[in-house]
Scaffold this active site. Structure first.
Site, PDB file in Angstrom:
ATOM      1  N   CYS A  14      -8.808  -6.449  33.568  1.00  0.00           N
ATOM      2  CA  CYS A  14      -9.895  -5.612  33.072  1.00  0.00           C
ATOM      3  C   CYS A  14     -11.161  -5.823  33.848  1.00  0.00           C
ATOM      4  O   CYS A  14     -12.004  -4.951  33.904  1.00  0.00           O
ATOM      5  CB  CYS A  14     -10.177  -5.946  31.614  1.00  0.00           C
ATOM      6  SG  CYS A  14      -8.725  -5.757  30.677  1.00  0.00           S
ATOM      7  N   THR A  21      -4.455  -2.070  24.076  1.00  0.00           N
ATOM      8  CA  THR A  21      -5.770  -2.365  23.486  1.00  0.00           C
ATOM      9  C   THR A  21      -5.843  -1.804  22.072  1.00  0.00           C
ATOM     10  O   THR A  21      -6.253  -2.491  21.128  1.00  0.00           O
ATOM     11  CB  THR A  21      -6.892  -1.754  24.359  1.00  0.00           C
ATOM     12  OG1 THR A  21      -6.746  -2.261  25.684  1.00  0.00           O
ATOM     13  CG2 THR A  21      -8.266  -2.079  23.825  1.00  0.00           C
TER      14      THR A  21
HETATM   15  N1  PLP Z   1      -3.188  -7.112  26.685  1.00  0.00           N
HETATM   16  C1  PLP Z   1      -2.844  -7.628  27.882  1.00  0.00           C
HETATM   17  C2  PLP Z   1      -2.244  -8.999  27.924  1.00  0.00           C
HETATM   18  C3  PLP Z   1      -3.023  -6.897  29.050  1.00  0.00           C
HETATM   19  O1  PLP Z   1      -2.668  -7.427  30.214  1.00  0.00           O
HETATM   20  C4  PLP Z   1      -3.588  -5.597  28.956  1.00  0.00           C
HETATM   21  C5  PLP Z   1      -3.855  -4.810  30.166  1.00  0.00           C
HETATM   22  O2  PLP Z   1      -4.269  -5.342  31.199  1.00  0.00           O
HETATM   23  C6  PLP Z   1      -3.918  -5.095  27.685  1.00  0.00           C
HETATM   24  C7  PLP Z   1      -3.702  -5.876  26.575  1.00  0.00           C
HETATM   25  C8  PLP Z   1      -4.472  -3.718  27.518  1.00  0.00           C
HETATM   26  O3  PLP Z   1      -3.446  -2.755  27.544  1.00  0.00           O
HETATM   27  P1  PLP Z   1      -3.798  -1.200  27.743  1.00  0.00           P
HETATM   28  O4  PLP Z   1      -4.165  -1.039  29.175  1.00  0.00           O
HETATM   29  O5  PLP Z   1      -2.532  -0.490  27.394  1.00  0.00           O
HETATM   30  O6  PLP Z   1      -4.887  -0.878  26.812  1.00  0.00           O
END
Ligand code: PLP
Length: 384
Positions: free
Chosen positions: A335, A80
């Site tokens: 999420c 993120t």
């Molecule tokens: N991008 C994608 C495609 C994801 O699947 C996720 C997590 O589910 C994220 C970003 C976010 O990553 P992080 O949990 O390291 O913030």
């Protein structure tokens, strides 16, 4: 007083696109670091230098696997943050005036882009998708013709359906038009041969907890080390690109996790693809009207399968029923698992949001018996 002993069997974990279990070897590296490498990598004394060595060794390991220079790797807290840093960074620098993305992107890309474009008065354009969710390359080319001063943000593999984009074709189109190419590669790093040079990304991102590393560690790859305005300020770490003391244990664990995953990609791909095909086969065989979302049997990541069950299954009860049966899966986006919001991805693919859909995501720790067990439980839910 009574002593209750609750015998609880261990649930089967099929939510690896949300997060993966830590590899034991990774934990050993992190434990060692925690006790032995506790200095601040910015300190100039011996303890600080030791932490700096660990940090730079991790950077070299990661860069080697990504086939980039260590100066192109910047550590973050995860996917993120890395997406936000790149998108905001490019917008703040004023080198681009437009963004081109897809409505199927992860919220870690969609939400910052909406905010950036609102605040900075920049253009936000969505590329069309076909009915299996694949990017319409002709439409992308049309958009690039109109907005060559754009950054294109398209994820390598969709986290809900597993759909893969044709990376080289997208990179080629971007290059032809002089646009920048950012890809949310969170779901593919550690699971694909991620040779950044070969694939042609300008920006890519990773999150350690998606490949059996720790939570709270990630990195961004910035081709050519092109500098941009950082979103986190207050220190000169990461060559002024991301302020804050580096998470040395997490980063060392991430480098180890990536090294392990990269070293066994072919073996894992074969094993996990086998689980996915077996589940597809059993569901087709046993559940009339079962559907697979995206391009499940085509250009799709081998670790993700998105299923819609026939109308007789109550969507509200699907997750709790599977939980009671001992299977951890998710519906909708990683999420929003836990919330009962519908999936923007399935909606964009024409699903009504009132159907019983689930995402099964596998890792190397899953077995064929677990996949068969899940097929049996889904059959029971559809017939029972
Ligand atoms: N991008 C994608 C495609 C994801 O699947 C996720 C997590 O589910 C994220 C970003 C976010 O990553 P992080 O949990 O390291 O913030």
């Amino acid at each position: 007083m009574f002593n209750f002993v609750i015998m609880k069997r261990k649930a089967v974990y099929f939510d690896n696109a949300a997060s993966t279990p830590l590899d034991r070897e990774v934990l050993q590296v992190m434990e060692h670091c925690q006790w032995e490498v506790y200095g601040n990598p910015s300190s100039v004394h011996e303890h600080g230098r030791k932490a700096r060595v660990e940090l730079e060794q991790s950077r070299r390991t990661i860069a080697g696997i990504m086939n980039v220079s260590p100066s192109e790797v910047f550590f973050t807290s995860g996917g993120t943050e890395a997406n936000n840093a790149i998108l905001w960074g490019c917008a703040l620098d004023g080198r681009i005036r437009n963004f081109i993305t897809s409505p199927l992107e992860h919220p870690a890309v969609l939400r910052p882009l909406e905010l950036i474009c609102r605040e900075k008065g920049m253009g936000l354009h969505y590329v069309k998708n076909g009915n299996t969710g694949h990017v319409d390359l002709e439409h992308l080319s049309l958009l690039l013709g109109k907005y060559p001063d754009a950054l294109v943000s398209l994820m390598h593999a969709n986290n809900e359906t597993g759909n893969l984009i044709p990376v080289k074709a997208v990179a080629e189109l971007c290059r032809e038009h002089g646009a920048l190419f950012h890809s949310d590669t969170v779901q593919t790093i550690g699971k694909f041969e991620t040779n950044i040079q070969k694939l042609g990304f300008d920006y890519a991102v990773a999150s350690a907890h998606k490949f059996h590393g720790p939570k709270g560690a990630g990195f961004m790859v910035i081709k050519g080390g092109r500098e941009f305005s950082p979103i986190i300020r207050g220190g000169g770490q990461e060559r002024n690109m991301r302020a804050g003391t580096e998470n040395v244990y997490g980063i060392a664990g991430m480098a180890k996790a990536l090294e392990i995953s990269a070293g066994r990609i072919e073996k894992d791909m074969e094993h996990i693809s086998g689980l996915k095909s077996e589940l597809i086969r059993l569901l087709y065989e046993n559940i009339d009207g079962v559907q697979f979302n995206g391009d499940a049997e085509g250009s799709s990541l081998y670790t993700i399968l998105n299923i819609t069950l026939p109308a007789r299954v109550d969507p509200e009860m699907l997750l709790p029923a599977l939980d009671i049966e001992g299977y951890s899966v998710s519906t909708g986006s990683a999420c929003s698992s836990g919330s009962n919001k519908g999936s923007h991805v399935l909606e964009a693919l024409g699903r009504s949001g009132t159907e019983a859909s689930l995402r099964v995501s596998f890792s190397r720790y899953n077995t064929i018996d677990e996949a068969r067990g899940l097929a049996g439980v889904l059959k029971k839910l559809c017939t029972g």
